[in-house]
Design an enzyme around this catalytic site. Sequence first.
Site, mmCIF file in Angstrom:
data_model
loop_
_atom_site.group_PDB
_atom_site.id
_atom_site.type_symbol
_atom_site.label_atom_id
_atom_site.label_comp_id
_atom_site.label_asym_id
_atom_site.label_seq_id
_atom_site.Cartn_x
_atom_site.Cartn_y
_atom_site.Cartn_z
ATOM 1 N N CYS A 94 0.810 -1.219 0.000
ATOM 2 C CA CYS A 94 0.000 0.000 0.000
ATOM 3 C C CYS A 94 0.845 1.272 0.000
ATOM 4 C CB CYS A 94 -0.937 -0.004 1.196
ATOM 5 S SG CYS A 94 -1.899 -1.524 1.303
ATOM 6 N N HIS A 126 -3.078 7.614 6.352
ATOM 7 C CA HIS A 126 -3.233 6.300 5.723
ATOM 8 C C HIS A 126 -4.622 5.774 6.078
ATOM 9 C CE1 HIS A 126 -2.062 2.617 3.825
ATOM 10 N NE2 HIS A 126 -2.207 1.913 4.935
ATOM 11 N N GLU A 178 -1.350 4.906 13.868
ATOM 12 C CA GLU A 178 -1.041 6.114 13.105
ATOM 13 C C GLU A 178 -1.356 7.369 13.920
ATOM 14 O OE1 GLU A 178 -1.744 8.059 8.654
ATOM 15 O OE2 GLU A 178 -3.017 6.394 9.337
ATOM 16 N N LYS A 212 -9.985 7.669 2.542
ATOM 17 C CA LYS A 212 -10.360 6.273 2.294
ATOM 18 C C LYS A 212 -11.770 5.983 2.789
ATOM 19 C CE LYS A 212 -5.799 4.026 2.213
ATOM 20 N NZ LYS A 212 -4.871 5.115 2.590
ATOM 21 N N HIS A 257 -9.775 1.639 -0.183
ATOM 22 C CA HIS A 257 -8.313 1.507 -0.171
ATOM 23 C C HIS A 257 -7.835 1.009 -1.533
ATOM 24 C CE1 HIS A 257 -4.309 1.045 0.978
ATOM 25 N NE2 HIS A 257 -4.418 0.242 2.020
ATOM 26 N N PHE A 289 1.730 -3.476 3.982
ATOM 27 C CA PHE A 289 2.067 -4.783 4.544
ATOM 28 C C PHE A 289 3.557 -5.039 4.325
ATOM 29 C CE2 PHE A 289 -2.331 -7.069 4.102
ATOM 30 C CZ PHE A 289 -2.818 -6.282 5.122
#
Length: 413
Positions: free
Chosen positions: A163, A303, A314, A335, A340, A399
Amino acid sequence: MPHRVVVTGLGLVTPVGNDVESTWDALLAGRSGAGPITKFDASRLQVRFACEVKGFDAGRYMDRKEARRFDLFAQFALAAAHQAVTQAGLEGKFPAPERTGVIIGSGIGGMQTFEDNCSAYLTKGPDRVSPFFVPMFIPDIAAGLVSIRYGLKGPNFATVSACASSAHAIGESYELIKHGMADCMVTGGAEAAITGLTVAGFQNMKALSTRNDSPETASRPFDLGRDGFVLGDGGAVVVLESLEHAERRGVEILGEVLGYGLSADAHHMTQPAPEGEGAQRALRRCLEDGRIDVADVGYINAHGTSTPQGDIAETQAVKAVFGDHARKLVFGSTKSMTGHLLGGAGALEFTVSLLAIRCGIIPPTINQFTPDPECDLDCAPNHAVERELRVALSNSFGFGGHNVTLAVGRFER
């Protein structure tokens, strides 16, 4: 002397619009792009909704016969690149092709192509695998196709970091221009991963929201009721140039890339490091790279995927880096509307951050019903916020523990 790096073109294909204007209007209005999956029969899946791109016409950007040889993610990349290149005034007339490059990131690449050909191989035999399978599937083909389309002979490659892929693409393009290795870069990312196999994989690892009865409210970053992210498709491409190159062309400068920070969690395959430790380092490095004072940052496009652990980590990272100023800025997640886009998310959100600066308005984080006390920063809940901005940051985490923060600012001579 490092070169200043400016933005001169933007292109978007998203779940809420097929260009920059329609996407931006939808985001400001707080419209969700989520709905039941229409690309394939999702009845066997636990999760049967996503943020699909709607009404996309590849024929506007390429020959239809040609499009059949390109996976959908590459079509999105070519369409977004066309928009960005056109806005930059470079359609058909790049002044120095040998010093213009392309970096397009994708976390997965041609997933539908892979799935279709795997099925053909298993059910019909090897002779039924398409001769275009490999060049359609490989994640770097989008960068290659954009390079071929415009005859660009400078640095050309793909970034693949889940991502964070397209955030890395923009950051590496910024570095190439900053240090004189290129004058101009066409860069961003694209993803078309809404397929049965991808949804099954994410649902089985419990990463996706399961709100089949209410897709539009399923992505709810920072809300206490969040239960996972919503998968999205699309592409985002920007044109970056050295300031000197843009000024020689006399083109409108939309904004400036001010900083780039990157780090690794070195912690877990899918979970963030405790207290967002890796994210903290990416944020700090970005601020240091751009010599940016925390007080100058008015907006962080988070994010913010709507996962239970990720949103908290975050938030903790932003508090640790920004201290008291964290409560004076807007820390929101688009998002909540786009879903996403995986490898395409970073470039989309960088573009949103730039548009927020240019327009003086910050899109909302929708679906805020019950605030999570551990995610207690201002996310512009449910309504856009008018605010004059000098600097915005965009966070992207992938990831494998890949962290990127990009800083974009209002262009000032």
